[in-house]
Design an enzyme around this catalytic site. Structure first.
Site, PDB file in Angstrom:
ATOM      1  CB  SER A 178      43.091 -11.873 -49.563  1.00 44.62           C
ATOM      2  OG  SER A 178      42.138 -12.911 -49.534  1.00 44.62           O
ATOM      3  CG  ASP A 282      46.624 -18.998 -48.757  1.00 43.80           C
ATOM      4  OD1 ASP A 282      45.441 -19.389 -48.689  1.00 43.80           O
ATOM      5  OD2 ASP A 282      46.961 -17.934 -49.294  1.00 43.80           O
ATOM      6  CG  HIS A 312      44.892 -16.158 -46.688  1.00 44.37           C
ATOM      7  ND1 HIS A 312      45.173 -16.220 -48.042  1.00 44.37           N
ATOM      8  CD2 HIS A 312      43.999 -15.145 -46.544  1.00 44.37           C
ATOM      9  CE1 HIS A 312      44.481 -15.298 -48.685  1.00 44.37           C
ATOM     10  NE2 HIS A 312      43.769 -14.615 -47.788  1.00 44.37           N
TER      11      HIS A 312
END
Length: 344
Positions: A178, A282, A312
């Protein structure tokens, strides 16, 4: 256009994972103030949920850990993970890891990241350096990137004092998920433009990197009600907390929209091979695929790994089989890049 119902049906997440996501989402959302600041006191609730882990100098599951201070004045430190089951004569690659959290949340001592880095150290047979960089909005861009690069310089200068003798900095990988994936890319670009005595970045592992832009992608629209962790509302808040106030920057800045209209030219850089991980559920997946395609257009070695039924941050949850699979694929990527040096 809504995502097809049959696709939603494929999103099968164990109840244990859903509960963990619910707790994390609830606490982080509650900490967000309307004025764009964060109530860090609320985040201390994570401590009471057992989500903070102290370092452990005694080997646990084949890995020992310690915390190393780089600059106490800005709270810059890292957690060092050293595998204890490998031979001392065996040279080990060094993985510099950047955690996720939208540049606003989490840390290396967060239970999920401590566990993941421990797995990387054990299963890859690598020394892992998990960086505690400064967080927004208290510290806005470019503080996080300065911290990441400064850790590389610190390792290069202090390797004999800090790292085990068999840690090989000439086989350094930058990894992150991320926001950490975003950091790994940009710190790698800066490393390519710098000179080190010992350190050489030979690979990037970008796990669901946090990129974005002013436009709304198809995935951001279709997954708005499906994504369990990432939403446009949440990412917009994080980008606003991340960007300097009054700096005239928007989400099409190259640090966010890495492959967009203001993208940096990396075609002439010796940019390392990059593994890009994308998940089907995601909301950021379109930005991540654009990043992979941009790397290829720039003439760089890049590999795209897709997990069509995952969310995610899926790899933080060890109960998901795909989590183990990702660590295995990262291991293969790292060993493959290291083997190229052996041939040379």
């Amino acid at each position: 256009m809504a995502i097809p119902e049959e696709a939603v049906a494929k999103l099968s997440i164990p109840i244990k994972t859903r509960i963990a996501l619910f707790i994390l989402n609830s606490i982080t959302d509650f900490s967000c103030r309307p004025d764009g600041t964060v109530d860090r006191r609320v985040l201390h609730l994570l401590d009471y949920c057992g989500m903070r882990v102290p370092p452990n100098p005694n080997p646990r599951n084949g890995v020992k850990t310690s915390d190393v201070t780089v600059d106490s004045s800005r709270g810059l430190w890292f957690r060092l993970f050293v595998p204890t089951t490998t031979q001392h004569s065996q040279n080990l690659p060094v993985i510099v890891f950047f955690h996720g959290g939208g540049f606003v949340y989490l840390a290396p001592d967060f239970h999920g990241y401590d566990a993941v880095c421990r797995r990387f150290a054990r299963e890859v047979s690598a020394v892992v350096v998990s960086v505690n960089y400064r967080l927004a909005p208290e510290h806005r861009y470019p503080a996080q990137y300065d911290d990441g690069f400064d850790v590389l310089e610190f390792l290069d200068k202090e390797k004999d004092r800090i790292l085990p003798p068999n840690a090989d900095l000439s086989r350094c990988f930058l990894a992150g998920d991320s926001a950490g994936g975003n950091l790994a890319h940009h710190v790698a670009v800066r490393a390519c433009r710098s000179e080190f005595t010992h350190l050489k970045v030979i690979g990037v592992v970008a796990i669901q990197p946090f990129f974005g832009g002013e436009e709304r992608t198809k995935a951001e629209t279709e997954l708005a009600e499906v994504d369990l962790l990432v939403s446009v509302k949440r990412t917009d808040w994080m980008w606003k907390a991340f960007l300097p106030e009054g700096g005239g920057m928007d989400r099409d800045h190259q640090v966010i929209n890495v492959s967009g209209p203001n993208a940096a030219d990396i075609s002439k850089l010796d940019f390392p091979a990059t593994m890009v991980v994308v998940a089907g559920f995601d909301s950021l997946k379109d930005w991540q695929k654009k990043y992979y395609e941009w790397l290829k257009r720039s003439g760089k070695e890049a590999y795209l790994l897709e997990y069509p039924t995952m969310i995610h941050a899926f790899y933080i949850f060890p109960e998901l089989p795909e989590s183990k699979q990702l660590v295995s694929q990262a291991r293969q990527f790292i060993l493959r890049q290291c083997s190229k040096l052996n041939v040379e």
